[in-house]
Design an enzyme around this catalytic site. Sequence first.
Site, PDB file in Angstrom:
ATOM      1  CE1 TYR A 137      42.638  54.010  25.554  1.00  0.00           C
ATOM      2  CE2 TYR A 137      40.955  52.298  25.521  1.00  0.00           C
ATOM      3  CZ  TYR A 137      41.454  53.494  25.047  1.00  0.00           C
ATOM      4  OH  TYR A 137      40.783  54.188  24.075  1.00  0.00           O
ATOM      5  CE  LYS A 149      40.090  56.646  26.571  1.00  0.00           C
ATOM      6  NZ  LYS A 149      39.904  57.974  25.944  1.00  0.00           N
TER       7      LYS A 149
END
Length: 232
Positions: free
Chosen positions: A148, A152
């Site tokens: 994650y 991002k």
Amino acid sequence: MTLTSLGSNYKALVIGASGTLGQAFCQLLRADPHCASVHELSRGSMPALDLEDPSSITAAAEALTNAGPFQLILHTAGLLHRPGIAPEKSLNAIEADALQTVFQVNALGPALVLRHFLPLLDKQGAMAMLSAKVGSIGDNRLGGWYAYRASKAALNMLIKTASIELARSKPRARLLSLHPGTVISPLSQPFRGAAAARPAELAAAQMLQVIDRLGPEHSGSFHAYDGQPLPW
């Protein structure tokens, strides 16, 4: 709430409209007297847009070409967890398939969204994509959440790079990376910070206010829901 920077009859497009934040954005935009229309895209819309199906991104953009230009485009879709995928607490938890899936939804799919939907943005419009503070390399103090965080961070680089190209063709437009904070949603529910989560409608309203305040000189920047700039 009423947005003032997009004109009196602006057209909005929400990608990821079926998610918790996507629904909140659509509700707020439809209540804005300055908003003439809200187009919604999701895996269940017609046309459908599925970030794991690159051809659907192309087809959705082509289908909406005549509906544009849009003064506001919001990309709200993302993936933190689902059955078989969970944030990694250590390097030992990294799995290639899960890593690839998270990158597909959070970075590779959005890269194609930028490619196909920035041409539909009005020359004075705003496009914002939801990123996450945990994607900040400079702010990473706890570690973990490899897929994650990294996806991002990749999304932020894509946004920054695309903003430089956008400035050459549409110098009065703006492309932004936004951190929504922790929102009451299925995405945040399993995690420790969920107790401090805010209602989606509040988070969406705060981010719309940030978009409304930021001008072309802020294109390519990374901001939190309260307007504070975040480190890359």
